[in-house]
Structure formats: C-alpha cells, structure tokens
Design a protein around this motif. Structure first.
Motif: not given
Length: 374
Positions: A161-169, A194-195, A211-215, A220-223
């Motif tokens: 993986a080279k590109s990531f979208t981060i989603i977090h609490d 995007q974060v 938004q993550a799907a559009a990126n 995906l990175v999720v915390a």
C-alpha cells in the motif's frame, strides 16, 4: 495555588487525624505534602482534638483516638479528598489502573499525592509521558508509538500500500494512534489522502466511508475501540469498500471479531495479545481461561494477569508491602516475562517490549509478524 486533591485546610487535617490511625510522622507528611498547611496548623489541630475529646495525649507523648473521635471520624471520612483517603489506608500496597489511557492520565495527580505504586494499562504516548514524569506510575504496555509505526511499515513493505485514508475516534488513545499511523506512513514514503474523525459512540459511519471511497486510497487505516471497529468494518464492506483495512489493537480483539463476523476477515491489526499467542506463559493462561470460562481469552484478562504477577513479583522482591519499597522493586525490574510480553519497568513509560501484527483469517487473529522493541 495548592494542587487539587491534597489536604487544603485545618478541618481536613482534623478529618485525617480521625480516620484509621497512621503514625504521627505519616499524618504530618500527608497533611503538609503540598504546602497547603504548615507544621503550626498541624500542631494546632492536634491540640484542638485533644481539647475537644477526640484524641487523648498520654504522659509519655502518645496520642490515641477516643470513642468519640472514632465515631465522628467515620462520619466525616468521606469529606477527605479521595487521594488522601487512599494514602491513609495502609491496607493498599498498589493500584492497577484501568484499560483506558484517559482514565489513567486523569488519576495521575491523585497517585502522586497518595504515593501509591500504580500500574496503568493504556498504551497511548500521552500516558507514556505521564508515567515517565511520575514517581509512582508505570505503563505496563508496549506504547503505541512503537506498534503503530511497525504496522505501517508492514502495510507499505509487505502489502504494497502506498496511499491511505485514516479514520479515527476522537478519544485520546485513538487520536494518538491516528497521529502515529500518519507519521509512520510518511516515514515509509507513503501518502495520507485524508484524515477523517468521529466521536466515540458513533453508529453510522456513512459520511466518513463515503469520503474514504471517493479517495480510492490503497488502504484504510482505522483507530477506534471495539464496538465502533466492528460496526465500521461491517458498514465498509456493505458499501463495497474492498481495500485492506489496517486497524488499531481493537481489530484483533475477540470481542470485535465476534461482533463484526465475516466482515472483519482480511483486516490487519497491531496488538499486544491474541488468544493463540506463541508466548509459553500466555498460551498456558489462554488455555486455562478458555477451559474455565468457555470463551477466548481477550487482552483485558491477560493484561490484568500480567499486572497482578508483576506487582506480586515486586512485593516479593521488596520483601515488604511498603509502598516505597515496592515502587523501588518495580524500578529494578528490567526483564519480567509476562503472558503478553517481557516488561522493563525501569522506564516507567512504555514498559512492554513487544507486540504482534495479525491478520484476521476465518475469524481467527493470525500472527503475520512479531514486533520486538528494546
């Protein structure tokens, strides 16, 4: 200004003197610990309590609490700051903190006031800094600063993986993990598209996942914590998002896997514990736990086991339940083999020395790489 949680005035001194008896010197230290009161105030309170019949003073200078003093002391005990009541309770040798970094950070002032060795279970770098600045707190975990970087290294080097979208609490531990994930990605030459964030307790992740799907990032990175992790990955798969998911320790937890079901298969997690651990002590504990409770051993149980064992070892090493002696024994413990990892308590923060990268396969967190830190 005097710090919160310490003895603040003469009335509190009197309350302290009337709860479960402690030596004169210890009472004096508790009362004067933050300079909120001085020795003259302390002495005046002792004399007042003798005059009022709450204490007696013998001819050889020994104080004793009268029946009246005991009765009124029990009535007024709850008026004392909690940290002082803890410090005065000689039956308490050590405290095991919660599995939440925020909770452990919140009690730091009380721990310093009470001077009780306290082991904390949270893994955030904020808690690491808190423990390292404390004289009495120990972070018996491998800190996320080590674990998150390792997972991102694996994502780039092994998965590609080279590109990531981060989603977090937005709660502290997850926010810290998101920041560490981003730092790890960038250190490996990857990009963060995007974060995105959400508040704890969120049940609908449509906005973030749209938004993550559009990126269209590689991954995906999720915390987040267990419940949110299970709901989010179910919704992601239902929306047709097929990219690999790299998650915080919640994604390898049996609770999350049970809640998420098939949707979590293929997800990666960086964690301290899995029930099928290769650690001999951990494997034995995990087997016994499952036999006893008929369910897989989650991290929380293994973690409490290690905290109890570490503290018992410190008490044995100290040859005493004296708090300072136990604290010093902990500081001298540089290689304790636990069920989860090996602990080096001399650092106070980031005492754990290892972790695991797992991928969930057929609802089983399967180890793909062991992390060793020193």
């Amino acid at each position: 200004m005097a710090r919160m949680g310490f003895i603040q005035d003469k009335l509190e001194i009197k309350f302290l003197l009337l709860i479960e008896p402690v030596p004169f010197e210890a009472m004096q230290e508790l009362a004067m610990i933050d300079d909120g009161v001085d020795f003259f105030d302390f002495s005046e309170c002792m004399n007042d309590l003798v005059t009022s019949g709450h204490l007696t003073l013998s001819e050889d200078g020994l104080y004793a609490i009268t029946e009246k003093g005991l009765r009124n002391g029990q009535i007024c005990e709850s008026s004392l700051p909690y940290s002082v009541r803890l410090a005065a309770d000689k039956n308490i040798t050590a405290i095991i903190g919660s599995d939440n970094s925020n909770d452990n950070i919140a009690i730091a002032g009380s721990v310093e006031s009470a001077k009780i060795p306290t082991t904390t279970q949270g893994s955030s770098p904020t808690l690491q800094a808190t423990c390292e600045a404390s004289d009495w707190m120990f972070q018996l975990r491998t800190c996320d600063s080590n674990l998150c970087a390792s997972l991102m290294k694996y994502a780039v080097e092994e998965v590609g993986a080279k590109s990531f979208t981060i989603i977090h609490d937005t709660e502290t531990a997850s926010s810290d993990q998101a920041r560490l994930f981003q730092t790890g990605i960038e250190a490996m030459g990857g990009t963060v598209d995007q974060v995105l964030s959400f508040t704890n307790g969120t049940k609908d992740f449509t906005a973030q996942l749209t938004q993550a799907a559009a990126n269209n990032s590689d991954a995906l990175v999720v915390a987040c914590l267990q419940t949110e992790a299970a709901i989010l990955i179910q919704q992601a798969r239902d929306m047709g998002i097929t990219q690999p998911v790299f998650g915080s320790n919640a994604f390898g937890d049996p609770v999350t896997i049970d809640l998420a079901g098939e949707a979590i298969n293929g997800a990666y997690s960086v964690t301290a514990w899995v029930p099928n651990t290769p650690n001999p002590a951990g494997a034995a504990f995990s087997k016994k736990y499952e036999q006893t409770y008929n369910e897989a051993c989650a991290k929380a149980a293994a973690q409490i086991r290690d905290h109890i064992y570490v503290l018992c070892a410190a008490i044995e090493q100290a040859g005493s339940t004296d708090r300072t002696a136990v604290r010093d024994a902990l500081l001298g413990m540089t290689h304790y083999e636990g069920a989860i990892t090996t602990y080096n308590c001399s650092t106070k923060g980031n005492c754990g020395t290892g972790g695991l990268i797992v991928q969930v396969q057929d609802l089983v967190p399967t180890i793909v790489e062991e992390i060793v830190t020193e």
